[in-house]
Design a protein around this motif. Structure first.
Motif, PDB file in Angstrom:
ATOM      1  N   SER A 222      -5.415 -24.210  49.541  1.00 17.21           N
ATOM      2  CA  SER A 222      -4.072 -23.661  49.586  1.00 17.21           C
ATOM      3  C   SER A 222      -3.346 -24.095  48.321  1.00 17.21           C
ATOM      4  O   SER A 222      -3.773 -25.005  47.617  1.00 17.21           O
ATOM      5  CB  SER A 222      -3.319 -24.135  50.831  1.00 17.21           C
ATOM      6  OG  SER A 222      -2.051 -23.500  50.926  1.00 17.21           O
TER       7      SER A 222
ATOM      8  N   THR B 225      -8.397 -21.216  59.885  1.00 19.25           N
ATOM      9  CA  THR B 225      -9.305 -21.693  58.849  1.00 19.25           C
ATOM     10  C   THR B 225     -10.687 -21.111  59.103  1.00 19.25           C
ATOM     11  O   THR B 225     -11.258 -21.303  60.179  1.00 19.25           O
ATOM     12  CB  THR B 225      -9.381 -23.236  58.830  1.00 19.25           C
ATOM     13  OG1 THR B 225      -8.113 -23.762  58.430  1.00 19.25           O
ATOM     14  CG2 THR B 225     -10.435 -23.717  57.852  1.00 19.25           C
ATOM     15  N   TRP B 226     -11.213 -20.386  58.130  1.00 17.06           N
ATOM     16  CA  TRP B 226     -12.550 -19.798  58.205  1.00 17.06           C
ATOM     17  C   TRP B 226     -13.378 -20.303  57.033  1.00 17.06           C
ATOM     18  O   TRP B 226     -12.855 -20.567  55.946  1.00 17.06           O
ATOM     19  CB  TRP B 226     -12.493 -18.263  58.121  1.00 17.06           C
ATOM     20  CG  TRP B 226     -11.519 -17.598  59.041  1.00 17.06           C
ATOM     21  CD1 TRP B 226     -11.310 -17.884  60.363  1.00 17.06           C
ATOM     22  CD2 TRP B 226     -10.607 -16.531  58.717  1.00 17.06           C
ATOM     23  NE1 TRP B 226     -10.340 -17.055  60.885  1.00 17.06           N
ATOM     24  CE2 TRP B 226      -9.898 -16.206  59.902  1.00 17.06           C
ATOM     25  CE3 TRP B 226     -10.357 -15.797  57.562  1.00 17.06           C
ATOM     26  CZ2 TRP B 226      -8.939 -15.200  59.941  1.00 17.06           C
ATOM     27  CZ3 TRP B 226      -9.408 -14.793  57.598  1.00 17.06           C
ATOM     28  CH2 TRP B 226      -8.701 -14.492  58.768  1.00 17.06           C
ATOM     29  N   SER B 227     -14.672 -20.418  57.241  1.00 17.58           N
ATOM     30  CA  SER B 227     -15.583 -20.747  56.147  1.00 17.58           C
ATOM     31  C   SER B 227     -15.885 -19.464  55.364  1.00 17.58           C
ATOM     32  O   SER B 227     -15.608 -18.353  55.838  1.00 17.58           O
ATOM     33  CB  SER B 227     -16.883 -21.317  56.697  1.00 17.58           C
ATOM     34  OG  SER B 227     -17.615 -20.302  57.380  1.00 17.58           O
TER      35      SER B 227
ATOM     36  N   ALA C  42      -3.916 -17.167  57.473  1.00 21.56           N
ATOM     37  CA  ALA C  42      -5.195 -17.881  57.369  1.00 21.56           C
ATOM     38  C   ALA C  42      -5.280 -18.549  56.010  1.00 21.56           C
ATOM     39  O   ALA C  42      -4.695 -18.084  55.023  1.00 21.56           O
ATOM     40  CB  ALA C  42      -6.364 -16.923  57.553  1.00 21.56           C
ATOM     41  N   ASN C  43      -6.034 -19.633  55.956  1.00 21.09           N
ATOM     42  CA  ASN C  43      -6.297 -20.278  54.683  1.00 21.09           C
ATOM     43  C   ASN C  43      -7.281 -19.471  53.857  1.00 21.09           C
ATOM     44  O   ASN C  43      -8.062 -18.676  54.388  1.00 21.09           O
ATOM     45  CB  ASN C  43      -6.881 -21.676  54.912  1.00 21.09           C
ATOM     46  CG  ASN C  43      -5.819 -22.695  55.246  1.00 21.09           C
ATOM     47  OD1 ASN C  43      -4.831 -22.818  54.542  1.00 21.09           O
ATOM     48  ND2 ASN C  43      -6.014 -23.435  56.337  1.00 21.09           N
TER      49      ASN C  43
ATOM     50  N   PRO D 109     -10.660 -19.364  52.357  1.00 22.52           N
ATOM     51  CA  PRO D 109     -11.848 -20.128  52.739  1.00 22.52           C
ATOM     52  C   PRO D 109     -12.386 -20.999  51.614  1.00 22.52           C
ATOM     53  O   PRO D 109     -12.207 -20.695  50.420  1.00 22.52           O
ATOM     54  CB  PRO D 109     -12.859 -19.044  53.117  1.00 22.52           C
ATOM     55  CG  PRO D 109     -12.029 -17.870  53.498  1.00 22.52           C
ATOM     56  CD  PRO D 109     -10.843 -17.926  52.568  1.00 22.52           C
TER      57      PRO D 109
ATOM     58  N   ASN E  98      -0.795 -28.069  56.569  1.00 21.35           N
ATOM     59  CA  ASN E  98      -1.684 -27.453  55.584  1.00 21.35           C
ATOM     60  C   ASN E  98      -1.558 -28.077  54.205  1.00 21.35           C
ATOM     61  O   ASN E  98      -2.369 -27.798  53.313  1.00 21.35           O
ATOM     62  CB  ASN E  98      -1.364 -25.965  55.486  1.00 21.35           C
ATOM     63  CG  ASN E  98      -2.604 -25.110  55.349  1.00 21.35           C
ATOM     64  OD1 ASN E  98      -3.591 -25.363  56.029  1.00 21.35           O
ATOM     65  ND2 ASN E  98      -2.563 -24.106  54.503  1.00 21.35           N
TER      66      ASN E  98
ATOM     67  N   GLU F  16     -14.029 -27.451  52.455  1.00 21.60           N
ATOM     68  CA  GLU F  16     -12.734 -27.319  53.110  1.00 21.60           C
ATOM     69  C   GLU F  16     -11.963 -26.160  52.492  1.00 21.60           C
ATOM     70  O   GLU F  16     -12.264 -25.729  51.374  1.00 21.60           O
ATOM     71  CB  GLU F  16     -11.927 -28.621  52.990  1.00 21.60           C
ATOM     72  CG  GLU F  16     -11.579 -29.026  51.572  1.00 21.60           C
ATOM     73  CD  GLU F  16     -10.834 -30.349  51.510  1.00 21.60           C
ATOM     74  OE1 GLU F  16     -10.932 -31.137  52.472  1.00 21.60           O
ATOM     75  OE2 GLU F  16     -10.156 -30.581  50.500  1.00 21.60           O
ATOM     76  N   PRO F  17     -10.981 -25.656  53.225  1.00 23.99           N
ATOM     77  CA  PRO F  17     -10.223 -24.518  52.705  1.00 23.99           C
ATOM     78  C   PRO F  17      -9.325 -24.928  51.547  1.00 23.99           C
ATOM     79  O   PRO F  17      -9.208 -26.113  51.217  1.00 23.99           O
ATOM     80  CB  PRO F  17      -9.403 -24.076  53.911  1.00 23.99           C
ATOM     81  CG  PRO F  17      -9.206 -25.332  54.695  1.00 23.99           C
ATOM     82  CD  PRO F  17     -10.490 -26.092  54.541  1.00 23.99           C
TER      83      PRO F  17
ATOM     84  N   THR G 253      -1.270 -18.188  51.121  1.00 24.29           N
ATOM     85  CA  THR G 253      -2.352 -18.111  52.096  1.00 24.29           C
ATOM     86  C   THR G 253      -2.896 -16.684  52.126  1.00 24.29           C
ATOM     87  O   THR G 253      -2.467 -15.835  51.356  1.00 24.29           O
ATOM     88  CB  THR G 253      -1.864 -18.473  53.520  1.00 24.29           C
ATOM     89  OG1 THR G 253      -0.871 -17.500  53.924  1.00 24.29           O
ATOM     90  CG2 THR G 253      -1.255 -19.872  53.575  1.00 24.29           C
TER      91      THR G 253
ATOM     92  N   TYR H  41      -4.392 -29.428  51.846  1.00 24.77           N
ATOM     93  CA  TYR H  41      -5.319 -28.576  51.107  1.00 24.77           C
ATOM     94  C   TYR H  41      -4.736 -28.056  49.802  1.00 24.77           C
ATOM     95  O   TYR H  41      -5.401 -27.324  49.070  1.00 24.77           O
ATOM     96  CB  TYR H  41      -5.728 -27.376  51.972  1.00 24.77           C
ATOM     97  CG  TYR H  41      -6.319 -27.757  53.303  1.00 24.77           C
ATOM     98  CD1 TYR H  41      -7.391 -28.650  53.390  1.00 24.77           C
ATOM     99  CD2 TYR H  41      -5.812 -27.237  54.500  1.00 24.77           C
ATOM    100  CE1 TYR H  41      -7.936 -29.001  54.618  1.00 24.77           C
ATOM    101  CE2 TYR H  41      -6.356 -27.582  55.729  1.00 24.77           C
ATOM    102  CZ  TYR H  41      -7.411 -28.461  55.782  1.00 24.77           C
ATOM    103  OH  TYR H  41      -7.950 -28.808  56.992  1.00 24.77           O
TER     104      TYR H  41
END
Length: 455
Positions: free
Chosen positions: A328, A188-190, A318-319, A321, A393, A325-326, A163, A396
């Protein structure tokens, strides 16, 4: 001639793995007929301590030495010597060992880093030491990271989700409270939100001298984050034939996004000459606000902060971005028995691997990263407050290596192209076009030379 011999040896090992009912130890027999056997185990740094980094004199080899000691007490004729090797010299050491017939007997490492070696015939299959209970206790997705053409080359022990990590104290200073998630949550952020975050960090006068985000491509170490950045806008990286397709429009858009972050002062400067170790140290020293991590690095950081090695700060996850979708990924790590050509050493190596991976106490050490066994997860879940977030998570996670032959060589093709793009020698399109052209040659050559695909 040597490759032909190794191919024949691997084929024999695979047949035995699929038919042999049990190891010698299971049947109460002496290992290697009671003859003295000396084994060498190599590992790259992972976690410190046997079961916890808080243990006195905890180090990267502590668990493996303890496991070797316990095994030797049961089998006094088998001695296991443990050696820690640097991750950035692993391939060089293994290639030299292959060419000089001095392979170690056992390797503990990430599955993706070793895929080239079982395609070369340097690792034997382990299906004969894996029970139906083992298969049921470990998720299919984990096993898939360890198998090629139905043969299992790695006994999975633990895995490490990758991550981002961020300094929540710095976020608060920069007025980014809305982007901070709970201590045991993964934010999770874009891609647009990440740019907003990095811009606020850059422009915050109180954080003068702090770089918003890490970026590195001096070598292939920790390049999985760069691979994931290139998937940011939906590129699959590999097409349906298993060839690279990252030079398509959405892949080029992702690289251009990273280049723009760098050009706008939103990443640490000089990424072309920085390693992941450099950036990790800078994050720990609070010189970078957003960086990379995996579950083991995060655990080690928390340990270092608790014992005073690192000045404490609020580090959260955090993922990476993505749009829509994020993304991982996870590093599946485990034990491999190397094809040394010595039947007694191979038999003893496999028996040791089976012991470590099934002993009810030793498998608990996998909590230092993340357990692959459902049974262990149930036992340690109360000790691992982030476990629920990691499990959520999992939706992802993608397989970033395709378990392909030549993957290590493919890694060495990418970072020079990223360097060229970062210093302006190539456009994003040119860099990825050259990577795809060279990389697909590596993939085709790897398939042609694989003893797994060409028995």
């Amino acid at each position: 001639m040597k490759k032909r011999v190794m191919a024949m040896a691997l084929a024999s090992a695979m047949v035995l793995s699929m038919t042999a009912p049990a190891t010698a130890a299971d049947e109460g027999q002496e290992i290697a007929g009671g003859k003295d056997v000396s084994l060498t185990l190599w590992l790259t740094p992972s976690w410190k301590g046997v079961f916890s980094g808080d243990e006195p004199d905890a180090d990267y080899d502590s668990f493996f030495k303890e496991a070797a000691k316990r095994y030797n007490e049961m089998h006094p004729n088998v001695t296991i010597n443990v050696e820690v090797i640097a991750g950035d010299s692993r391939d060089e050491k293994l290639n030299v060992a292959e060419s000089t017939d001095t392979l170690p007997d056992i390797v503990y490492e990430g599955a993706f880093t070793m895929s080239s070696y079982y395609h070369k015939g340097s690792i034997v299959a382990l299906d004969d030491i894996i029970s139906e209970d083992d298969k049921a206790d470990i998720a299919d997705g984990i096993w898939e990271n360890c198998q090629v053409e139905g043969a299992t080359f790695i006994f999975p022990f633990a895995h490490m989700p990758g991550t981002l990590i961020y300094n929540a104290d710095m976020f608060k200073t920069a007025g980014l409270d809305d982007y901070i998630k709970g201590e045991y949550e993964i934010a999770t952020w874009s891609p647009d939100e990440l740019r907003e975050i990095l811009t606020a960090l850059r422009d915050c006068e109180e954080l003068g001298g702090v770089y918003p985000m890490s970026l590195f491509c001096m070598n292939n170490q920790a390049d999985t984050w760069n691979l994931t950045y290139l998937r940011m806008f939906g590129n699959t990286f590999f097409d349906e034939t298993g060839h690279l397709c990252v030079n398509e429009e959405n892949g080029v858009k992702a690289l251009q996004y990273i280049l723009d972050l760098s050009a706008d002062g939103l990443t640490v400067p000089g990424a072309e000459s920085l390693t992941s170790n450099d950036c990790n140290a800078m994050f720990q020293n609070q010189q970078i606000a957003v960086s990379f991590t995996n579950s083991t690095l995060y655990t080690n950081l928390q340990t270092d902060m608790s014992n005073g090695t690192v000045e404490p700060f609020d580090a959260r996850l955090a993922n990476i971005p993505g749009d829509p979708e994020p993304h991982s990924f996870t590093y599946v790590s485990g034990f491999m028995a190397m094809n040394t050509g010595d039947e007694d050493r191979i038999a003893a190596s496999k028996d040791f691997i089976q012991y470590v991976c099934t002993d009810e106490e030793l498998v608990l050490a996998s909590k230092n990263t993340l357990p692959v066994r459902t049974s262990v997860t149930e036992q340690v879940k109360d000790e691992m407050p982030l476990l629920e977030a990691y499990n959520a998570n999992a939706q992802y996670i993608f397989n970033f290596s395709n378990n392909m032959p030549g993957y290590n060589e493919l890694r060495n093709v990418l970072f020079p192209e990223l360097q060229a793009a970062l210093i302006g020698q190539k456009t994003a399109q040119e860099a990825l076009d050259d990577y795809v052209e060279k990389g697909n040659q590596v993939i085709d050559e790897g398939r042609a030379n694989s003893v797994v695909y060409n028995q």
